[in-house]
Design a protein around this motif. Structure first.
Motif, PDB file in Angstrom:
ATOM      1  N   SER A 148     -12.644 -28.217  57.591  1.00  0.00           N
ATOM      2  CA  SER A 148     -12.673 -26.774  57.252  1.00  0.00           C
ATOM      3  C   SER A 148     -12.507 -26.387  55.868  1.00  0.00           C
ATOM      4  CB  SER A 148     -11.705 -25.852  58.126  1.00  0.00           C
ATOM      5  OG  SER A 148     -12.167 -25.931  59.578  1.00  0.00           O
ATOM      6  N   ALA A 149     -11.430 -26.904  55.102  1.00  0.00           N
ATOM      7  CA  ALA A 149     -11.107 -26.436  53.682  1.00  0.00           C
ATOM      8  C   ALA A 149     -12.085 -27.061  52.825  1.00  0.00           C
ATOM      9  CB  ALA A 149      -9.662 -27.272  53.627  1.00  0.00           C
ATOM     10  N   ALA A 150     -12.614 -28.444  53.151  1.00  0.00           N
ATOM     11  CA  ALA A 150     -13.797 -28.845  52.374  1.00  0.00           C
ATOM     12  C   ALA A 150     -15.057 -28.214  52.455  1.00  0.00           C
ATOM     13  CB  ALA A 150     -14.051 -30.659  53.200  1.00  0.00           C
ATOM     14  N   PHE A 151     -15.403 -27.626  53.731  1.00  0.00           N
ATOM     15  CA  PHE A 151     -16.607 -26.881  53.865  1.00  0.00           C
ATOM     16  C   PHE A 151     -16.283 -25.520  53.217  1.00  0.00           C
ATOM     17  CE2 PHE A 151     -18.788 -23.182  55.836  1.00  0.00           C
ATOM     18  CZ  PHE A 151     -20.104 -23.767  55.788  1.00  0.00           C
ATOM     19  N   GLU A 152     -15.204 -24.880  53.026  1.00  0.00           N
ATOM     20  CA  GLU A 152     -14.878 -23.727  52.009  1.00  0.00           C
ATOM     21  C   GLU A 152     -15.001 -24.036  50.830  1.00  0.00           C
ATOM     22  OE1 GLU A 152     -11.201 -22.346  53.191  1.00  0.00           O
ATOM     23  OE2 GLU A 152     -11.615 -21.578  55.273  1.00  0.00           O
TER      24      GLU A 152
ATOM     25  N   PHE B 267     -22.031 -31.364  45.787  1.00  0.00           N
ATOM     26  CA  PHE B 267     -22.268 -32.822  46.093  1.00  0.00           C
ATOM     27  C   PHE B 267     -20.892 -33.535  45.707  1.00  0.00           C
ATOM     28  CE2 PHE B 267     -26.981 -32.237  45.792  1.00  0.00           C
ATOM     29  CZ  PHE B 267     -27.177 -32.537  47.060  1.00  0.00           C
ATOM     30  N   GLU B 268     -20.442 -33.321  44.577  1.00  0.00           N
ATOM     31  CA  GLU B 268     -19.156 -33.970  44.162  1.00  0.00           C
ATOM     32  C   GLU B 268     -17.965 -33.540  45.084  1.00  0.00           C
ATOM     33  OE1 GLU B 268     -16.020 -33.507  40.649  1.00  0.00           O
ATOM     34  OE2 GLU B 268     -18.089 -33.376  40.080  1.00  0.00           O
ATOM     35  N   ALA B 269     -17.771 -32.243  45.583  1.00  0.00           N
ATOM     36  CA  ALA B 269     -16.822 -32.000  46.462  1.00  0.00           C
ATOM     37  C   ALA B 269     -17.207 -32.395  48.013  1.00  0.00           C
ATOM     38  CB  ALA B 269     -16.778 -30.370  46.682  1.00  0.00           C
ATOM     39  N   GLN B 270     -18.444 -32.477  48.343  1.00  0.00           N
ATOM     40  CA  GLN B 270     -18.535 -33.247  49.587  1.00  0.00           C
ATOM     41  C   GLN B 270     -18.414 -34.636  49.665  1.00  0.00           C
ATOM     42  OE1 GLN B 270     -22.890 -33.266  50.893  1.00  0.00           O
ATOM     43  NE2 GLN B 270     -22.367 -33.657  52.781  1.00  0.00           N
ATOM     44  N   ALA B 271     -18.806 -35.426  48.256  1.00  0.00           N
ATOM     45  CA  ALA B 271     -18.358 -36.862  48.294  1.00  0.00           C
ATOM     46  C   ALA B 271     -17.228 -37.082  48.591  1.00  0.00           C
ATOM     47  CB  ALA B 271     -19.210 -37.392  47.075  1.00  0.00           C
TER      48      ALA B 271
ATOM     49  N   ALA C 122     -12.160 -38.541  54.292  1.00  0.00           N
ATOM     50  CA  ALA C 122     -12.298 -38.631  55.594  1.00  0.00           C
ATOM     51  C   ALA C 122     -12.540 -39.791  55.976  1.00  0.00           C
ATOM     52  CB  ALA C 122     -13.259 -37.589  56.061  1.00  0.00           C
ATOM     53  N   TYR C 123     -13.181 -40.698  55.435  1.00  0.00           N
ATOM     54  CA  TYR C 123     -13.363 -42.244  55.775  1.00  0.00           C
ATOM     55  C   TYR C 123     -12.234 -42.921  55.716  1.00  0.00           C
ATOM     56  CZ  TYR C 123     -14.866 -46.907  55.892  1.00  0.00           C
ATOM     57  OH  TYR C 123     -14.943 -48.292  56.186  1.00  0.00           O
ATOM     58  N   GLU C 124     -11.425 -42.674  54.786  1.00  0.00           N
ATOM     59  CA  GLU C 124     -10.031 -43.609  54.473  1.00  0.00           C
ATOM     60  C   GLU C 124      -9.122 -43.021  55.754  1.00  0.00           C
ATOM     61  OE1 GLU C 124      -9.265 -42.691  50.414  1.00  0.00           O
ATOM     62  OE2 GLU C 124     -10.553 -44.094  49.542  1.00  0.00           O
ATOM     63  N   GLY C 125      -9.083 -41.662  55.666  1.00  0.00           N
ATOM     64  CA  GLY C 125      -8.044 -41.181  56.740  1.00  0.00           C
ATOM     65  C   GLY C 125      -8.462 -41.701  58.104  1.00  0.00           C
ATOM     66  N   PHE C 126      -9.864 -41.775  58.426  1.00  0.00           N
ATOM     67  CA  PHE C 126     -10.180 -42.301  59.741  1.00  0.00           C
ATOM     68  C   PHE C 126      -9.911 -43.900  59.970  1.00  0.00           C
ATOM     69  CE2 PHE C 126     -13.435 -44.507  62.543  1.00  0.00           C
ATOM     70  CZ  PHE C 126     -13.427 -43.936  63.593  1.00  0.00           C
ATOM     71  N   VAL C 127     -10.053 -44.595  59.039  1.00  0.00           N
ATOM     72  CA  VAL C 127      -9.627 -46.025  58.856  1.00  0.00           C
ATOM     73  C   VAL C 127      -8.106 -46.258  59.232  1.00  0.00           C
ATOM     74  CG1 VAL C 127      -9.728 -48.241  57.466  1.00  0.00           C
ATOM     75  CG2 VAL C 127     -12.023 -46.730  57.642  1.00  0.00           C
ATOM     76  N   GLY C 128      -7.540 -45.643  58.307  1.00  0.00           N
ATOM     77  CA  GLY C 128      -6.032 -45.716  58.492  1.00  0.00           C
ATOM     78  C   GLY C 128      -5.580 -45.240  59.799  1.00  0.00           C
ATOM     79  N   GLU C 129      -6.190 -44.014  60.241  1.00  0.00           N
ATOM     80  CA  GLU C 129      -5.603 -43.548  61.542  1.00  0.00           C
ATOM     81  C   GLU C 129      -5.816 -44.787  62.980  1.00  0.00           C
ATOM     82  OE1 GLU C 129      -3.592 -41.070  64.128  1.00  0.00           O
ATOM     83  OE2 GLU C 129      -3.859 -40.912  61.971  1.00  0.00           O
TER      84      GLU C 129
END
Length: 110
Positions: free
Chosen positions: A49-53, A65-69, A75-82
């Motif tokens: 949500s924060a990233a979308f805003e 594009f920079e913010a989305q990247a 998000a990917y790093e967080g997912f792998v860590g989780e």
């Protein structure tokens, strides 16, 4: 004959105790995993949500594009860590559930 019955009865009780101990460990482990997943989902939703805003508030396409990247990388790093953490929790759960049976299997192997 009576002595054999008592031995069978004791063996049945011991096996039931081991099964209950194992189930208790599994229950605690599954609760911990479920709690961890729920916490991750909440955190992930808030970060998304924060990233979308942030993307919506940008003035240029390049910044969007920079913010989305940046968000996708985080998000990917967080997912792998989780997933690594949950994998470790499942491994610990398996070890804890097996502990009550270690002595039984050691005796059977001899």
């Amino acid at each position: 004959m009576l002595n054999n019955f008592e031995e069978i009865q004791k063996m049945g009780k011991d096996q039931m105790d081991m099964a209950l101990e194992s189930l208790g460990s599994m229950s605690k482990g599954f609760q911990a995993i479920a709690s961890e997943v729920a916490d991750y989902q909440k955190k992930s939703f808030e970060e998304g949500s924060a990233a979308f805003e942030k993307v919506a508030a940008t003035k240029s396409l390049d910044k969007a594009f920079e913010a989305q990247a940046d968000y996708m990388k985080t998000a990917y790093e967080g997912f792998v860590g989780e997933m690594t953490k949950i994998g470790e929790m499942v491994t610990d759960l398996s070890k804890d559930a097996y502990k009550p049976y270690e002595g039984l299997f050691a005796k059977a192997g001899k």
